[in-house]
Scaffold this active site. Structure first.
Site, short mmCIF file in Angstrom:
data_model
loop_
_atom_site.label_atom_id
_atom_site.label_comp_id
_atom_site.label_asym_id
_atom_site.label_seq_id
_atom_site.Cartn_x
_atom_site.Cartn_y
_atom_site.Cartn_z
N HIS A 1 0.82 -1.21 0.00
CA HIS A 1 0.00 0.00 0.00
C HIS A 1 0.86 1.26 0.00
CE1 HIS A 1 0.68 0.88 4.32
NE2 HIS A 1 0.51 -0.42 4.55
N CYS B 1 3.17 -4.84 6.74
CA CYS B 1 2.78 -4.47 5.37
C CYS B 1 3.97 -3.89 4.60
CB CYS B 1 1.64 -3.46 5.40
SG CYS B 1 0.06 -4.16 5.93
#
Length: 444
Positions: free
Chosen positions: A221, A237
């Site tokens: 992301h 992440c």
């Protein structure tokens, strides 16, 4: 990462090294590892303004792309600003320029741009992510002669980004962030509370684009804190600069494979020369360092024998010790790092780097905050610069007063905005900043 110390409330003090951990706000996937460096000399060789940074042609059998460049710093430049402009992460530029202060480089410093990359040993298909150098490689299926590469932020110790083969299972623009319970608890321990869901916007740590991986709970992301790219900052992440995730989001497709590896030592044969690129293994793999070194030395022996060339083994050892991420020739009588730096393509300074912070003038009528006082001007400038590179920005500047240097944050549009900044400074830097009412301070 646990803080090892904090600053006293608004006193003259030296800036502790642990204050660097305040660079990234502890929200969403964010935290920070430790980073420390100093300064170097300058070169002045006018050359082109641009160089390939993300997109490279890839010939059959080739596994190294790009070229080494350099640029001379100017007043108010930082290594993170330079890194982002040229598609590098904090790790890339800081380890390649260990003698340059990241936040307060001396104007005229010769900054090496390590824009040459050895591809990880994985299929040239879909996305490959090498955790060791915090870099993602994208191989477009309809362009077999191309590779795109982007720096990333990854999981910190205890929240490691998972390894192995997975895939992109979903794509979302303007994603909402459902805050995991573990992150709720982490913030609660610091006296901060988070909502159950953070909608898309400047406070969303996912940024504007997210791609869900097949490993539950993990994403590729964007970020609202771009200066953490090239660090171990997340809860697992994979984060990209806002401009890079937008480009990758448009290219990648659902179902695309994602190979995640940890390869700190990489080799390449290019144009009759053998290269070694070395990085320090991440903390999780520190115990395997000797084994990893033996593996790469064995690879170099095999390539040397196959190509009938002589490897300079003393040089190999120096490169492994240095672990600066710069692909370096290892054959006898090949260029060393000093020659590589001297021969780097010198780029013209663009005047202002991409999205480099511009801090508004502070007026007597503005709300502001006295963050800290220092006897040392450089330490005050470092803290002010780090505040300016928060996400979102906390505008700040260094102000000389009497025999000390103050760090003043502002302007803030309202008392509530000022209070929010005080809270963020406490969370990020463990500093009890002092609110200043309008007309209570002036900047010379």
């Amino acid at each position: 990462m646990p803080n090892q110390g904090s600053l006293p409330t608004v006193k003259k003090t030296a800036l502790p090294l642990t204050l660097i951990a305040g660079l990234i706000l502890l929200s969403g996937c964010q935290t920070l590892s430790s980073l420390f460096y100093q300064e170097t000399a300058s070169h002045q060789i006018p050359q082109p303004e641009t160089i390939a940074t993300h997109e490279f042609d890839l010939s059959d059998g080739e596994n190294m792309v790009g070229a080494i460049a350099a640029i001379d710093s100017r007043e108010n430049d930082t290594l993170p600003d330079i890194a982002r402009h040229f598609g590098l992460g904090y790790n890339d530029i800081s380890i390649a320029n260990s003698a340059v202060s990241p936040w307060t480089p001396t104007p005229g410093s010769h900054v090496l741009l390590p824009l040459q990359f050895i591809l990880p040993d994985s299929p040239h298909k879909g996305i490959a992510l090498n955790l060791a150098n915090m870099r993602l490689f994208y191989y477009p299926p309809k362009q077999p002669g191309k590779v795109y590469t982007y720096p990333v932020g990854i999981g910190r110790q205890g929240w490691n980004t998972p390894m192995g083969l997975t895939s992109i299972v979903a794509k979302n623009a303007n994603p909402s962030w459902r805050v995991p319970e573990s992150i709720h608890r982490e913030h609660a321990e610091k006296g901060d509370s988070l909502p159950a869901v953070v909608d898309a916007g400047p406070d969303n740590p996912l940024g504007l684009y997210a791609m869900r991986l097949g490993v539950p709970g993990y994403l590729i992301h964007g970020t609202n804190k771009p200066y953490g790219i090239g660090m171990q900052i997340s809860h697992g992440c994979v984060q990209l600069y806002p401009e890079d995730i937008e480009a990758l989001f448009k290219k990648a497709t659902v179902g695309m494979p994602v190979h995640i590896v940890h390869q700190p030592y990489l080799t390449a044969w290019r144009q009759d020369m053998l290269y070694l690129e070395a990085h320090e293994p991440l903390q999780k793999w520190t115990k395997d360092k000797a084994k990893l070194k033996k593996q790469v030395i064995r690879q170099l022996h095999e390539i040397g024998a196959k190509k009938s060339v002589a490897v300079d083994w003393e040089k190999v050892e120096r490169i492994l010790r240095r672990s600066d991420g710069i692909p370096t020739p290892v054959l006898m009588h090949s260029p060393d790092i000093t020659q590589i730096s001297a021969n780097a393509l010198q780029l013209k300074h663009p005047g202002r780097f991409y999205d480099q912070p511009v801090i508004q003038e502070l007026k007597d009528s503005d709300w502001s905050v006295l963050v800290a006082r220092f006897n040392d001007e450089t330490q005050a400038q470092q803290l002010a610069t780090m505040l300016n590179h928060q996400g979102p920005v906390i505008p700040a500047r260094k102000v000389q007063k009497d025999d000390a240097y103050q760090v003043i944050a502002g302007p803030f549009k309202s008392k509530s905005e000022m209070k929010a900044a005080v809270k963020r400074i406490k969370m990020d830097f463990e500093i009890d900043a002092e609110p200043l009412k309008p007309r209570s301070t002036s900047v010379n």
